[in-house]
Design an enzyme around this catalytic site. Structure first.
Site, PDB file in Angstrom:
ATOM      1  N   ARG A  63      -2.940  57.123  22.775  1.00  0.00           N
ATOM      2  CA  ARG A  63      -2.565  56.317  21.606  1.00  0.00           C
ATOM      3  C   ARG A  63      -1.929  54.995  22.003  1.00  0.00           C
ATOM      4  NH1 ARG A  63       1.667  58.542  19.495  1.00  0.00           N
ATOM      5  NH2 ARG A  63       0.720  60.569  19.073  1.00  0.00           N
ATOM      6  N   TYR A 117      -4.910  36.724   0.361  1.00  0.00           N
ATOM      7  CA  TYR A 117      -6.012  37.686   0.431  1.00  0.00           C
ATOM      8  C   TYR A 117      -5.664  38.860  -0.487  1.00  0.00           C
ATOM      9  CZ  TYR A 117      -9.187  40.900   2.969  1.00  0.00           C
ATOM     10  OH  TYR A 117     -10.159  41.775   3.322  1.00  0.00           O
ATOM     11  N   ASP A 189      -0.970  34.805   8.159  1.00  0.00           N
ATOM     12  CA  ASP A 189      -2.339  35.290   8.324  1.00  0.00           C
ATOM     13  C   ASP A 189      -3.146  34.083   8.800  1.00  0.00           C
ATOM     14  OD1 ASP A 189      -5.015  36.018   8.006  1.00  0.00           O
ATOM     15  OD2 ASP A 189      -4.588  37.322   6.292  1.00  0.00           O
ATOM     16  N   LYS A 214     -13.178  39.188  12.081  1.00  0.00           N
ATOM     17  CA  LYS A 214     -13.865  37.942  11.770  1.00  0.00           C
ATOM     18  C   LYS A 214     -14.259  37.219  13.070  1.00  0.00           C
ATOM     19  CE  LYS A 214     -12.882  39.345   7.639  1.00  0.00           C
ATOM     20  NZ  LYS A 214     -11.677  39.031   6.896  1.00  0.00           N
TER      21      LYS A 214
HETATM   22  C1  PLP Z   1     -10.866  39.920   6.127  1.00  0.00           C
HETATM   23  C2  PLP Z   1      -9.472  39.420   6.027  1.00  0.00           C
HETATM   24  C3  PLP Z   1      -8.393  40.263   6.260  1.00  0.00           C
HETATM   25  C4  PLP Z   1      -8.548  41.740   6.496  1.00  0.00           C
HETATM   26  O1  PLP Z   1      -9.252  42.074   7.621  1.00  0.00           O
HETATM   27  P1  PLP Z   1     -10.058  43.452   7.723  1.00  0.00           P
HETATM   28  O2  PLP Z   1     -10.318  43.566   9.159  1.00  0.00           O
HETATM   29  O3  PLP Z   1     -11.262  43.300   6.858  1.00  0.00           O
HETATM   30  O4  PLP Z   1      -9.120  44.540   7.211  1.00  0.00           O
HETATM   31  C5  PLP Z   1      -7.130  39.720   6.217  1.00  0.00           C
HETATM   32  N1  PLP Z   1      -6.934  38.422   5.943  1.00  0.00           N
HETATM   33  C6  PLP Z   1      -7.947  37.579   5.706  1.00  0.00           C
HETATM   34  C7  PLP Z   1      -7.668  36.157   5.416  1.00  0.00           C
HETATM   35  C8  PLP Z   1      -9.251  38.050   5.719  1.00  0.00           C
HETATM   36  O5  PLP Z   1     -10.256  37.230   5.438  1.00  0.00           O
END
Ligand code: PLP
Length: 398
Positions: A63, A117, A189, A214
């Site tokens: 883990r 988001y 973020d 992403k």
């Molecule tokens: C997609 C996204 C997330 C979440 O990511 P996941 O891997 O899909 O959980 C968080 N913040 C932003 C700005 C995003 O576009």
């Protein structure tokens, strides 16, 4: 290759080299996939000693990761000058939830931008509310004015810049300065810009979050998240992450590392094509506004020019009039854009977005419906021709 002394090198060089420690690679170019749950010890004494150590680069139990996960985590730390360390999560949302649980306690207040988001908003109204943590939403364009929103119980200020769907660019340095003056934790973020376009820790942010799903992964085939901690912030995050049992598979971490190696190149190509397409859209009579941080129509454009090294491949455009059906006619017939959630992969996507449903502190004013585009690695001219035909369908359906 020892990356203990990264020195002053360019991003392109760093994404290629970061996290590739010789003791993990043994001469192989990519750190291999080390799979583990149990780690075996030579003696009871060794087992006990391992339990007392808290070194993030020591095998202990699956883990806590193996060199495969450590390599990616270290690489992400190296991309953020001044950062103390990074933890990986099974998704971007898991990263956001875990770092907020690391920072907040019952009775605390969290400030969230109204452009957040949607799953981040849901967390505020859901799990955090149940824990006795209140969330107040603020105008993403508030800048230094955030100081007036800070109350007795405010513990953390979350930022997302640019904002999901609508791309408001936040004045992160001004918000960080106001937060620091009151001893409040800041979180960003940074999924859109990545550390290559906005080095968050160097700008004073305490915790920077990436949906690695992403641009890090870059191929639309893995879910992954990360939080990188600024000076003095790592231990609290590590403790909460371990207590929550958060970990990622070595295969996913390996794919993340593999994606990272080409990220600088992909971002550059996707950013350039996105800007070209955004400029083309801006000149079209059926387009009311283009919400791309590099264009003056976008709120916070001046801050973008001041703070960012460039743009990535995601932006929105607002249609001039028309309804949902006319927007669907545009999107449904696109040949080179998939219709789907997420972004940051090699392929283009188009998504109908309706920010009016996700606002409480501000009102979303629009002349027409919004389309969000993720620009991939296809030829920009093909994408423009496709959008041109789409706008013709929109006109016919309007
Ligand atoms: C997609 C996204 C997330 C979440 O990511 P996941 O891997 O899909 O959980 C968080 N913040 C932003 C700005 C995003 O576009």
């Amino acid at each position: 290759m020892n990356r203990d002394e990264p020195g002053e090198i360019e991003h392109e060089t760093r994404v290629v080299q970061a996290g590739r420690r010789a003791e993990w690679t043994q001469g192989i170019v990519n750190p291999p996939v080390w799979r583990a749950s149990t780690i075996l010890y030579d003696s009871v004494a060794d087992l006990r000693a391992a339990g007392k150590r808290n070194d993030r680069h020591q095998l202990f139990y699956g883990r806590r990761g193996t060199p495969t996960q450590w390599s990616l985590a270290d690489a992400l730390t190296e991309l953020e000058p001044g950062a103390e360390g990074t933890l990986l999560f099974p998704s971007g949302v898991a990263a956001i939830a875990s770092v907020l649980l690391a920072v907040l306690s019952p009775g605390d207040e969290l400030l969230l931008p109204d452009s957040s988001y949607d799953p981040t908003r849901s967390l505020g109204g859901g799990l955090l509310a149940r824990m006795g943590i209140t969330t107040r939403f603020y105008d993403p364009m508030i800048g230094a004015g955030i100081a007036e929103m800070i109350g007795e119980r405010t513990r953390a200020i979350f930022m997302e810049s640019p904002g999901s769907l609508t791309f408001e660019v936040q004045d992160v340095p001004a918000i960080v300065a106001a937060a620091r003056a009151r001893g409040i934790v800041t979180l960003l973020d940074n999924t859109w810009a990545t550390p290559l376009l906005f080095p968050a820790i160097a700008r004073g942010v305490d915790y920077t979050i990436l949906a690695c799903t992403k641009y890090i992964v870059g191929h639309s085939d893995v879910m992954l998240g990360s939080v990188t901690a600024g000076p003095g912030r790592y231990e609290a995050l590590r403790a909460a992450t371990y207590q929550l049992g958060q970990c990622v598979s070595p295969d996913d971490a390996w794919l993340g590392s593999r994606g990272l190696r080409t990220m600088a190149l992909r971002l550059k190509a996707q950013g350039a094509a996105a800007l070209q397409i955004a400029q083309w859209l801006k000149a079209q009579p059926d387009v009311a506004r283009v919400l791309h941080p590099a264009l003056p129509d976008c709120p916070g454009h001046d801050v973008f020019v001041r703070d960012f090294a460039g743009g990535s491949g995601l932006f929105s455009f607002m249609l001039e009039g028309g309804d949902e059906a006319a927007r669907a006619a545009l999107i449904d017939g696109l040949a080179h854009f998939g219709i789907g959630y997420s972004w940051g992969g090699f392929e283009s996507l188009a998504l109908p977005v309706d920010p009016q449903h996700h606002r409480s502190a501000t009102r979303w004013q629009a002349q027409g419906p919004l389309v969000r585009l993720q620009i991939g690695l296809e030829a920009a001219d093909d994408l423009i021709a496709d959008l041109d035909a789409g706008l013709a369908r929109f006109r016919a359906a309007r």
